[in-house]
Design a protein around this motif. Structure first.
Motif, PDB file in Angstrom:
ATOM      1  N   SER A  68       0.802  -1.228   0.000  1.00 28.92           N
ATOM      2  CA  SER A  68       0.000   0.000   0.000  1.00 28.92           C
ATOM      3  C   SER A  68       0.832   1.275   0.000  1.00 28.92           C
ATOM      4  O   SER A  68       0.331   2.332  -0.386  1.00 28.92           O
ATOM      5  CB  SER A  68      -0.918   0.026   1.220  1.00 28.92           C
ATOM      6  N   LYS A  69       2.086   1.199   0.424  1.00 30.81           N
ATOM      7  CA  LYS A  69       2.857   2.447   0.555  1.00 30.81           C
ATOM      8  C   LYS A  69       3.038   3.154  -0.778  1.00 30.81           C
ATOM      9  O   LYS A  69       2.990   4.368  -0.837  1.00 30.81           O
ATOM     10  CB  LYS A  69       4.190   2.206   1.257  1.00 30.81           C
ATOM     11  N   VAL A  78       7.186   3.282   5.274  1.00 29.70           N
ATOM     12  CA  VAL A  78       6.221   3.227   6.369  1.00 29.70           C
ATOM     13  C   VAL A  78       6.974   2.692   7.572  1.00 29.70           C
ATOM     14  O   VAL A  78       7.520   1.590   7.529  1.00 29.70           O
ATOM     15  CB  VAL A  78       5.025   2.309   6.044  1.00 29.70           C
ATOM     16  N   LEU A  79       7.038   3.500   8.627  1.00 30.62           N
ATOM     17  CA  LEU A  79       7.705   3.070   9.855  1.00 30.62           C
ATOM     18  C   LEU A  79       6.654   2.519  10.814  1.00 30.62           C
ATOM     19  O   LEU A  79       5.698   3.206  11.163  1.00 30.62           O
ATOM     20  CB  LEU A  79       8.453   4.239  10.492  1.00 30.62           C
ATOM     21  N   VAL A  80       6.843   1.271  11.216  1.00 30.25           N
ATOM     22  CA  VAL A  80       5.888   0.569  12.069  1.00 30.25           C
ATOM     23  C   VAL A  80       6.533   0.374  13.444  1.00 30.25           C
ATOM     24  O   VAL A  80       7.657  -0.122  13.530  1.00 30.25           O
ATOM     25  CB  VAL A  80       5.526  -0.810  11.455  1.00 30.25           C
ATOM     26  N   SER A 149       6.204  16.728   9.853  1.00 28.02           N
ATOM     27  CA  SER A 149       5.591  17.716   8.966  1.00 28.02           C
ATOM     28  C   SER A 149       6.579  18.808   8.617  1.00 28.02           C
ATOM     29  O   SER A 149       6.654  19.249   7.475  1.00 28.02           O
ATOM     30  CB  SER A 149       4.366  18.334   9.650  1.00 28.02           C
ATOM     31  N   PHE A 150       7.359  19.246   9.599  1.00 23.83           N
ATOM     32  CA  PHE A 150       8.353  20.289   9.363  1.00 23.83           C
ATOM     33  C   PHE A 150       9.413  19.796   8.385  1.00 23.83           C
ATOM     34  O   PHE A 150       9.803  20.508   7.463  1.00 23.83           O
ATOM     35  CB  PHE A 150       8.998  20.710  10.692  1.00 23.83           C
ATOM     36  N   ARG A 151       9.877  18.545   8.569  1.00 25.05           N
ATOM     37  CA  ARG A 151      10.898  17.994   7.683  1.00 25.05           C
ATOM     38  C   ARG A 151      10.377  17.897   6.254  1.00 25.05           C
ATOM     39  O   ARG A 151      11.067  18.259   5.303  1.00 25.05           O
ATOM     40  CB  ARG A 151      11.327  16.607   8.178  1.00 25.05           C
ATOM     41  N   ASP A 152       9.141  17.404   6.079  1.00 19.76           N
ATOM     42  CA  ASP A 152       8.571  17.296   4.740  1.00 19.76           C
ATOM     43  C   ASP A 152       8.435  18.678   4.095  1.00 19.76           C
ATOM     44  O   ASP A 152       8.696  18.834   2.909  1.00 19.76           O
ATOM     45  CB  ASP A 152       7.208  16.594   4.789  1.00 19.76           C
ATOM     46  N   LEU A 164      13.043  12.757  -2.802  1.00 17.76           N
ATOM     47  CA  LEU A 164      12.584  12.365  -1.475  1.00 17.76           C
ATOM     48  C   LEU A 164      11.073  12.406  -1.401  1.00 17.76           C
ATOM     49  O   LEU A 164      10.466  13.420  -1.710  1.00 17.76           O
ATOM     50  CB  LEU A 164      13.170  13.312  -0.415  1.00 17.76           C
ATOM     51  N   ARG A 165      10.490  11.305  -1.050  1.00 22.89           N
ATOM     52  CA  ARG A 165       9.053  11.264  -0.824  1.00 22.89           C
ATOM     53  C   ARG A 165       8.843  11.081   0.663  1.00 22.89           C
ATOM     54  O   ARG A 165       9.726  10.636   1.370  1.00 22.89           O
ATOM     55  CB  ARG A 165       8.449  10.121  -1.626  1.00 22.89           C
ATOM     56  N   ARG A 166       7.682  11.380   1.118  1.00 25.02           N
ATOM     57  CA  ARG A 166       7.465  11.405   2.550  1.00 25.02           C
ATOM     58  C   ARG A 166       7.503  10.018   3.190  1.00 25.02           C
ATOM     59  O   ARG A 166       7.266   9.006   2.550  1.00 25.02           O
ATOM     60  CB  ARG A 166       6.162  12.108   2.882  1.00 25.02           C
ATOM     61  N   THR A 167       7.792  10.024   4.488  1.00 24.97           N
ATOM     62  CA  THR A 167       7.811   8.821   5.303  1.00 24.97           C
ATOM     63  C   THR A 167       6.582   8.850   6.199  1.00 24.97           C
ATOM     64  O   THR A 167       6.331   9.840   6.876  1.00 24.97           O
ATOM     65  CB  THR A 167       9.084   8.769   6.171  1.00 24.97           C
TER      66      THR A 167
END
Length: 193
Positions: A68-69, A78-80, A149-152, A164-167
């Protein structure tokens, strides 16, 4: 008879101490022998089977998130949280243990809640040869941390934005809702925060 910490074995000194306190010797030995035979040995085959089933369910959940990511979440990672999928799998097994077909009769809808909006990720059918007897709706929750959010925001304005795509970081909390398909009994909700 209640055994206490002062009696550690069937040795003659311990037995004679009990006899001095008024216990009848015939009932004393019978009580000890009784517990030797009544306490069941754990069924190791059942424990291994449940652990194997739990691990395969963990793999199904991890595969669902991995698939799904890119397709539905639009992120590169995706960090689980550690043991999250393990805890969910154990809850799923516990909820399916009261069903006529067990886990085989389960259909699981996997969702992700992002900013109070649920996004469908996948539908997992545990055994397609069995008519489903119950549905589980699993809702993963996104971690609310401001630095992400700030990093993105920071990287999206720089030269790194194309590569770079978001994590996505998942919270350790989840919601699991059980709905019986062939019963008038209501739903069961597990909220793990």
């Amino acid at each position: 008879m209640v055994a206490t910490g002062s009696l550690s074995s069937k040795n003659p000194a311990s037995i004679s101490e009990l006899l001095d306190h008024g216990f009848h010797p015939g009932s004393l030995l019978n009580d000890f022998d009784y517990w030797d035979y009544v306490v069941p040995e754990p069924n190791l085959n059942e424990v291994v089977f449940e652990e194997t089933t739990c691990q395969s369910l963990v793999k199904m959940l991890e595969n669902c998130l991995s698939k799904s990511k890119h397709t539905k979440l639009g992120c590169s990672r995706v960090l689980v949280p550690e043991k999250l999928t393990q805890r969910i799998a154990q809850d799923v097994l516990r909820l399916s243990s009261t069903e006529p077909c067990g886990l085989r009769g389960c259909v699981m809808h996997v969702n992700l809640e992002i900013e109070n909006v649920c996004k469908k990720l996948d539908r997992i059918v545990c055994d397609s040869s069995v008519v489903p007897t119950f549905e589980l709706t699993l809702v993963f929750k996104q971690e609310n941390c401001s630095w992400t959010s700030f990093r993105d925001f920071f990287f999206s304005r720089g030269r790194f934005s194309s590569g770079l795509r978001r994590t996505l970081i998942l919270s350790s909390g989840f919601r699991l809702v059980k709905k019986k398909l062939y019963s008038l009994i209501g739903t069961t909700v597990i909220e793990d925060t």
